[in-house]
Design a protein around this motif. Sequence first.
Motif, PDB file in Angstrom:
ATOM      1  N   ASP A   1       4.821  74.112  28.993  1.00 24.06           N
ATOM      2  CA  ASP A   1       2.964  73.159  28.975  1.00 24.06           C
ATOM      3  C   ASP A   1       2.701  73.662  27.371  1.00 24.06           C
ATOM      4  N   LEU A   2       2.131  73.493  26.653  1.00 24.22           N
ATOM      5  CA  LEU A   2       1.449  74.352  25.551  1.00 24.22           C
ATOM      6  C   LEU A   2       1.515  74.828  25.424  1.00 24.22           C
ATOM      7  N   GLU A   3       0.817  76.552  25.839  1.00 19.14           N
ATOM      8  CA  GLU A   3       0.194  77.856  26.169  1.00 19.14           C
ATOM      9  C   GLU A   3       1.497  77.832  25.966  1.00 19.14           C
ATOM     10  N   THR A   4       2.598  77.525  27.072  1.00 23.15           N
ATOM     11  CA  THR A   4       3.918  78.652  27.268  1.00 23.15           C
ATOM     12  C   THR A   4       4.775  78.574  25.736  1.00 23.15           C
TER      13      THR A   4
ATOM     14  N   PHE B   1       5.536  65.488  28.851  1.00 21.97           N
ATOM     15  CA  PHE B   1       5.124  66.251  30.046  1.00 21.97           C
ATOM     16  C   PHE B   1       6.245  67.923  30.123  1.00 21.97           C
ATOM     17  N   THR B   2       7.054  68.189  28.875  1.00 23.90           N
ATOM     18  CA  THR B   2       7.465  68.965  28.260  1.00 23.90           C
ATOM     19  C   THR B   2       7.940  69.128  27.010  1.00 23.90           C
ATOM     20  N   GLN B   3       7.868  70.757  26.961  1.00 30.46           N
ATOM     21  CA  GLN B   3       7.717  71.041  24.840  1.00 30.46           C
ATOM     22  C   GLN B   3       9.205  71.344  24.750  1.00 30.46           C
ATOM     23  N   PHE B   4       9.574  71.469  23.245  1.00 29.60           N
ATOM     24  CA  PHE B   4      10.318  71.511  22.437  1.00 29.60           C
ATOM     25  C   PHE B   4      12.231  70.938  23.328  1.00 29.60           C
ATOM     26  N   TRP B   5      12.777  70.436  22.266  1.00 28.89           N
ATOM     27  CA  TRP B   5      13.823  69.712  22.262  1.00 28.89           C
ATOM     28  C   TRP B   5      14.350  69.628  23.903  1.00 28.89           C
ATOM     29  N   ASP B   6      14.963  71.411  24.353  1.00 29.24           N
ATOM     30  CA  ASP B   6      15.274  71.451  25.636  1.00 29.24           C
ATOM     31  C   ASP B   6      14.204  71.380  26.640  1.00 29.24           C
TER      32      ASP B   6
ATOM     33  N   THR C   1      12.715  70.855  13.380  1.00 26.50           N
ATOM     34  CA  THR C   1      11.038  70.567  14.103  1.00 26.50           C
ATOM     35  C   THR C   1      10.542  69.595  14.274  1.00 26.50           C
ATOM     36  N   PRO C   2      10.455  69.476  15.776  1.00 33.57           N
ATOM     37  CA  PRO C   2       9.290  68.229  15.488  1.00 33.57           C
ATOM     38  C   PRO C   2       8.255  68.436  15.369  1.00 33.57           C
ATOM     39  N   THR C   3       7.216  66.776  15.624  1.00 30.43           N
ATOM     40  CA  THR C   3       5.949  67.215  14.891  1.00 30.43           C
ATOM     41  C   THR C   3       4.942  67.884  15.703  1.00 30.43           C
ATOM     42  N   VAL C   4       4.552  68.295  15.343  1.00 33.69           N
ATOM     43  CA  VAL C   4       2.945  68.397  16.649  1.00 33.69           C
ATOM     44  C   VAL C   4       1.954  68.125  16.566  1.00 33.69           C
ATOM     45  N   TYR C   5       1.806  66.777  16.244  1.00 39.45           N
ATOM     46  CA  TYR C   5       0.958  65.946  16.751  1.00 39.45           C
ATOM     47  C   TYR C   5       1.447  65.360  17.996  1.00 39.45           C
ATOM     48  N   ASN C   6       0.698  64.695  18.914  1.00 45.84           N
ATOM     49  CA  ASN C   6       0.894  64.250  20.287  1.00 45.84           C
ATOM     50  C   ASN C   6       1.446  65.144  20.886  1.00 45.84           C
ATOM     51  N   THR C   7       1.299  66.337  21.509  1.00 48.59           N
ATOM     52  CA  THR C   7       2.792  66.761  22.174  1.00 48.59           C
ATOM     53  C   THR C   7       2.155  66.621  23.116  1.00 48.59           C
ATOM     54  N   SER C   8       0.532  66.715  23.415  1.00 48.87           N
ATOM     55  CA  SER C   8      -0.357  66.823  24.632  1.00 48.87           C
ATOM     56  C   SER C   8       0.613  66.114  25.290  1.00 48.87           C
TER      57      SER C   8
ATOM     58  N   HIS D   1      11.893  54.960  25.146  1.00 47.56           N
ATOM     59  CA  HIS D   1      10.658  54.840  24.371  1.00 47.56           C
ATOM     60  C   HIS D   1       9.239  54.413  25.083  1.00 47.56           C
ATOM     61  N   GLN D   2       8.689  54.648  25.622  1.00 49.26           N
ATOM     62  CA  GLN D   2       7.166  53.971  26.960  1.00 49.26           C
ATOM     63  C   GLN D   2       6.663  55.351  27.284  1.00 49.26           C
ATOM     64  N   GLY D   3       5.254  54.239  27.650  1.00 45.80           N
ATOM     65  CA  GLY D   3       4.133  55.516  27.922  1.00 45.80           C
ATOM     66  C   GLY D   3       2.904  55.508  27.145  1.00 45.80           C
ATOM     67  N   ARG D   4       2.307  56.446  26.922  1.00 49.52           N
ATOM     68  CA  ARG D   4       1.529  57.262  25.909  1.00 49.52           C
ATOM     69  C   ARG D   4       1.826  57.369  25.304  1.00 49.52           C
ATOM     70  N   GLY D   5       3.028  58.313  24.998  1.00 48.40           N
ATOM     71  CA  GLY D   5       3.719  59.143  23.984  1.00 48.40           C
ATOM     72  C   GLY D   5       4.377  57.843  23.115  1.00 48.40           C
ATOM     73  N   ILE D   6       5.065  56.877  23.928  1.00 45.29           N
ATOM     74  CA  ILE D   6       5.683  56.504  23.096  1.00 45.29           C
ATOM     75  C   ILE D   6       7.380  56.828  23.213  1.00 45.29           C
ATOM     76  N   GLY D   7       7.157  57.754  24.216  1.00 44.88           N
ATOM     77  CA  GLY D   7       9.197  58.649  24.323  1.00 44.88           C
ATOM     78  C   GLY D   7       7.986  60.119  25.459  1.00 44.88           C
ATOM     79  N   GLY D   8       8.966  61.172  24.927  1.00 40.85           N
ATOM     80  CA  GLY D   8       7.952  62.567  25.111  1.00 40.85           C
ATOM     81  C   GLY D   8       7.920  62.345  26.978  1.00 40.85           C
ATOM     82  N   ASN D   9       8.052  61.620  27.604  1.00 39.55           N
ATOM     83  CA  ASN D   9       8.262  61.371  28.739  1.00 39.55           C
ATOM     84  C   ASN D   9       9.943  61.360  29.678  1.00 39.55           C
TER      85      ASN D   9
END
Length: 334
Positions: A124-127, A114-119, A104-111, A221-229
């Motif tokens: 977006d967060l709504e989906t 650029f996409t959600q879930f590991w895959d 389970t990934p953290t829910v913090y900073n998920t906004s 691991h860069q950008g505002r999320g330090i990853g996630g992009n």
Amino acid sequence: MRALLFLLLWIIPATLFVPAAQGEQALLFSPRLAAPRGEALQPISPATGLDPELVQLGHDLFHDTRLSRDDTISCAHCHPLESGGMDGLKHSFGIEGKEGVINTPTVYNTSLHFTQFWDGRAKDLETQAVGPIHDPREMGSSWQEVLPKLNADNALKQRFIRIMGGQASVERVVGAIATFERSLLTPSRFDRYLQGVEGQLTPQELRGYKLFKDYGCASCHQGRGIGGNMYEKIGIVHPYFTSDKRVKKADLGRFNITGNPDHKHEFKVPSLRNVALTAPYFHNGAVKTLEGAIKLMGYHQLGRTIRPTHIADIATFLHSLTGEHPELAKEATP
């Protein structure tokens, strides 16, 4: 090659060498201890511009067990906000004790992602908010079950009408939850350092940050999320999945979504914000410690053997990414 290109693009030229206390050399930034310009890692601030009533409604839905079939599991069950936004387990457990198949990934900073879930299967967060409600291993429910339960609560129904213009619906429920999740930004001391505030990081944290960039960690691991992009394959240089490891479906990553063989073992690069709070690590929850994750990432992703003293410095830097948020602060509340 991809990691090398990112490394060349992002790494700042070598900084000052000064003697360490015990005769070794330590890599330090200038004594001013403020961030240089042109950093690959970018700062964030607390979330702003969100309707506080809508955020509170989303907060309450995030903690509402009526989203599950048997009224036992809420979003917060797997994403406890007071302890890093994830439950600290290798795999989470849903209704009837059913075990999940991925960490389970953290829910913090998920906004910031650029996409959600590991895959990356949710755009977006709504989906993303829809998925766990229908997953038989998580909440195991459906909108046909959930919405009547929510609208039977007259006080909750009236809140929906007042705040969102109508009773609970699919769009309103996921919209409220997503708005709450957009409030979960956690700026840290490191962000203040990037913003030019002096004295935010210790010498060891600064050494670790420089090593983080010099080894090439900031290529992903860069950008505002330090990853996630971005997406990346686990095992770029040295294969992570070898003949002695049984490959499960969840290990195939984006391939499960796209069917493209090039996407096997490819995952969204996780954010390192609050990473000191979110063990165990990797998509399979196989690594228990931050130091172990740094060592393995150096080998599999960068083809480097990171010496123990450097691992300790990088881990200390990563602790500076632990952020601040009222929900996260509740961890220290008796």
